[in-house]
Design a protein around this motif. Structure first.
Motif, PDB file in Angstrom:
ATOM      1  N   UNK A   1     -10.707  -4.592  65.175  1.00 38.71           N
ATOM      2  CA  UNK A   1     -11.752  -5.125  64.638  1.00 38.71           C
ATOM      3  C   UNK A   1     -11.360  -6.026  63.523  1.00 38.71           C
ATOM      4  N   UNK A   2     -12.181  -7.195  63.629  1.00 37.25           N
ATOM      5  CA  UNK A   2     -12.019  -8.259  62.693  1.00 37.25           C
ATOM      6  C   UNK A   2     -13.390  -8.849  62.415  1.00 37.25           C
ATOM      7  N   UNK A   3     -13.879  -8.604  61.200  1.00 39.74           N
ATOM      8  CA  UNK A   3     -15.397  -8.888  61.016  1.00 39.74           C
ATOM      9  C   UNK A   3     -15.781 -10.431  61.043  1.00 39.74           C
ATOM     10  N   UNK A   4     -14.538 -11.354  61.141  1.00 40.52           N
ATOM     11  CA  UNK A   4     -14.602 -12.759  61.328  1.00 40.52           C
ATOM     12  C   UNK A   4     -14.629 -13.083  62.561  1.00 40.52           C
ATOM     13  N   UNK A   5     -14.146 -12.304  63.460  1.00 41.74           N
ATOM     14  CA  UNK A   5     -14.006 -12.790  65.041  1.00 41.74           C
ATOM     15  C   UNK A   5     -15.339 -12.791  65.627  1.00 41.74           C
ATOM     16  N   UNK A   6     -15.930 -13.855  65.993  1.00 43.60           N
ATOM     17  CA  UNK A   6     -17.330 -13.539  66.561  1.00 43.60           C
ATOM     18  C   UNK A   6     -17.499 -14.251  67.879  1.00 43.60           C
ATOM     19  N   UNK A   7     -15.951 -14.473  68.579  1.00 44.33           N
ATOM     20  CA  UNK A   7     -15.568 -15.460  69.753  1.00 44.33           C
ATOM     21  C   UNK A   7     -15.777 -14.262  70.998  1.00 44.33           C
ATOM     22  N   UNK A   8     -16.990 -13.641  71.211  1.00 43.38           N
ATOM     23  CA  UNK A   8     -16.987 -12.585  72.070  1.00 43.38           C
ATOM     24  C   UNK A   8     -16.764 -13.290  73.694  1.00 43.38           C
ATOM     25  N   UNK A   9     -16.050 -12.489  74.368  1.00 43.47           N
ATOM     26  CA  UNK A   9     -16.038 -12.874  75.731  1.00 43.47           C
ATOM     27  C   UNK A   9     -17.204 -12.579  76.529  1.00 43.47           C
ATOM     28  N   UNK A  10     -17.673 -13.091  77.452  1.00 42.81           N
ATOM     29  CA  UNK A  10     -18.988 -12.859  78.101  1.00 42.81           C
ATOM     30  C   UNK A  10     -18.985 -11.512  79.007  1.00 42.81           C
ATOM     31  N   UNK A  11     -19.873 -10.684  79.121  1.00 48.30           N
ATOM     32  CA  UNK A  11     -19.509  -9.652  80.301  1.00 48.30           C
ATOM     33  C   UNK A  11     -18.987  -9.882  81.544  1.00 48.30           C
ATOM     34  N   UNK A  12     -19.625 -10.953  82.069  1.00 53.52           N
ATOM     35  CA  UNK A  12     -19.218 -11.279  83.549  1.00 53.52           C
ATOM     36  C   UNK A  12     -17.780 -11.648  83.622  1.00 53.52           C
ATOM     37  N   UNK A  13     -17.151 -12.360  82.336  1.00 53.95           N
ATOM     38  CA  UNK A  13     -16.001 -13.056  82.297  1.00 53.95           C
ATOM     39  C   UNK A  13     -14.915 -11.567  82.183  1.00 53.95           C
ATOM     40  N   UNK A  14     -15.454 -10.466  81.563  1.00 52.95           N
ATOM     41  CA  UNK A  14     -14.701  -9.105  81.360  1.00 52.95           C
ATOM     42  C   UNK A  14     -14.507  -8.725  82.957  1.00 52.95           C
ATOM     43  N   UNK A  15     -15.614  -8.702  83.866  1.00 52.93           N
ATOM     44  CA  UNK A  15     -15.582  -8.160  85.132  1.00 52.93           C
ATOM     45  C   UNK A  15     -14.645  -8.817  85.853  1.00 52.93           C
ATOM     46  N   UNK A  16     -14.623 -10.244  85.839  1.00 53.66           N
ATOM     47  CA  UNK A  16     -13.925 -11.104  86.796  1.00 53.66           C
ATOM     48  C   UNK A  16     -12.362 -10.783  86.261  1.00 53.66           C
ATOM     49  N   UNK A  17     -12.129 -10.558  85.064  1.00 53.10           N
ATOM     50  CA  UNK A  17     -10.775 -10.173  84.847  1.00 53.10           C
ATOM     51  C   UNK A  17     -10.306  -8.752  85.342  1.00 53.10           C
ATOM     52  N   UNK A  18     -11.171  -7.982  84.970  1.00 49.24           N
ATOM     53  CA  UNK A  18     -10.680  -6.637  86.010  1.00 49.24           C
ATOM     54  C   UNK A  18     -10.707  -6.601  87.271  1.00 49.24           C
ATOM     55  N   UNK A  19     -11.246  -7.121  88.061  1.00 50.44           N
ATOM     56  CA  UNK A  19     -11.415  -7.308  89.490  1.00 50.44           C
ATOM     57  C   UNK A  19     -10.126  -8.104  89.819  1.00 50.44           C
ATOM     58  N   UNK A  20      -9.800  -9.226  88.900  1.00 52.00           N
ATOM     59  CA  UNK A  20      -8.568 -10.015  89.435  1.00 52.00           C
ATOM     60  C   UNK A  20      -7.366  -9.113  89.301  1.00 52.00           C
ATOM     61  N   UNK A  21      -7.188  -8.482  88.099  1.00 54.88           N
ATOM     62  CA  UNK A  21      -6.158  -7.543  87.808  1.00 54.88           C
ATOM     63  C   UNK A  21      -6.112  -6.300  88.844  1.00 54.88           C
TER      64      UNK A  21
ATOM     65  N   UNK B   1     -22.779  -3.408  80.100  1.00 54.10           N
ATOM     66  CA  UNK B   1     -22.931  -4.318  81.122  1.00 54.10           C
ATOM     67  C   UNK B   1     -21.866  -3.948  82.118  1.00 54.10           C
ATOM     68  N   UNK B   2     -20.756  -3.688  81.717  1.00 51.34           N
ATOM     69  CA  UNK B   2     -19.558  -3.033  82.307  1.00 51.34           C
ATOM     70  C   UNK B   2     -19.980  -1.900  82.973  1.00 51.34           C
ATOM     71  N   UNK B   3     -20.589  -0.969  82.358  1.00 49.16           N
ATOM     72  CA  UNK B   3     -20.845   0.379  83.003  1.00 49.16           C
ATOM     73  C   UNK B   3     -21.990   0.109  84.084  1.00 49.16           C
ATOM     74  N   UNK B   4     -22.833  -0.652  83.956  1.00 52.60           N
ATOM     75  CA  UNK B   4     -23.736  -0.953  84.893  1.00 52.60           C
ATOM     76  C   UNK B   4     -23.193  -1.484  86.384  1.00 52.60           C
ATOM     77  N   UNK B   5     -22.283  -2.456  85.965  1.00 54.29           N
ATOM     78  CA  UNK B   5     -21.518  -3.078  87.053  1.00 54.29           C
ATOM     79  C   UNK B   5     -20.648  -1.996  87.950  1.00 54.29           C
ATOM     80  N   UNK B   6     -20.113  -1.178  87.126  1.00 50.06           N
ATOM     81  CA  UNK B   6     -19.235   0.018  87.551  1.00 50.06           C
ATOM     82  C   UNK B   6     -19.880   0.912  88.347  1.00 50.06           C
TER      83      UNK B   6
END
Length: 142
Positions: free
Chosen positions: A7-27, A56-61
């Motif tokens: 957790x970092x209260x100053x980090x608001x650079x969130x990865x988009x849900x679609x990109x998380x799924x693409x990373x999962x599938x690729x790996x 969102x991840x759970x819906x895709x899974x």
């Protein structure tokens, strides 16, 4: 799920849900595991952007888990998007099943060349979200 590990209260650079799924599938298509870091606040709360991405991840899974859990890399890991093939595809395998996971929704017919193994017929093709098998033809090799 952003650029910090924990957790970092100053980090608001969130990865988009679609990109998380693409990373999962690729790996997973390469035989790997994907670790999602969910850092709670000092109060033990999960930040709302993390909750939203996990939902969102759970819906895709819920639809596609069969193509992820218990699978391994197939003989071909991917087909890249190219001229005439506008969609990148990743492959996983489990038993006799091969899963072709499109990283974007195809806007037209999709030819998956890796499934065209000479001397071996494709028994069936179906979408995990729709149990009705596809009907279609297989192009004749040139």
């Amino acid at each position: 799920m952003n650029t910090s590990y924990g957790y970092n209260q100053n980090d608001h650079n969130w990865v988009e849900p679609r990109e998380l799924i693409v990373r999962l599938v690729d790996i997973v298509s390469k035989g790997g595991n994907y670790l999602l870091n969910v850092g709670p606040t000092a109060e033990g709360l999960i930040p709302q952007p993390s909750v939203e991405r996990l939902q969102d991840f759970g819906k895709w899974m819920a639809v596609n888990a069969e193509a992820i859990y218990g699978t391994s890399a197939w003989k071909v890991t991917h087909e890249q998007a190219a001229a005439g093939q506008p969609v990148a595809v990743r492959f996983t395998a489990k038993g006799d099943a091969v899963y072709a996971i499109c990283l974007t929704w195809p806007a037209q017919d999709l030819l998956i060349k890796a499934l065209g193994t000479p001397g071996r017929a494709v028994a069936a093709v179906r979408m995990l979200a729709h149990p009705i098998p596809f009907s279609g033809s297989r192009p004749t090799p040139a």
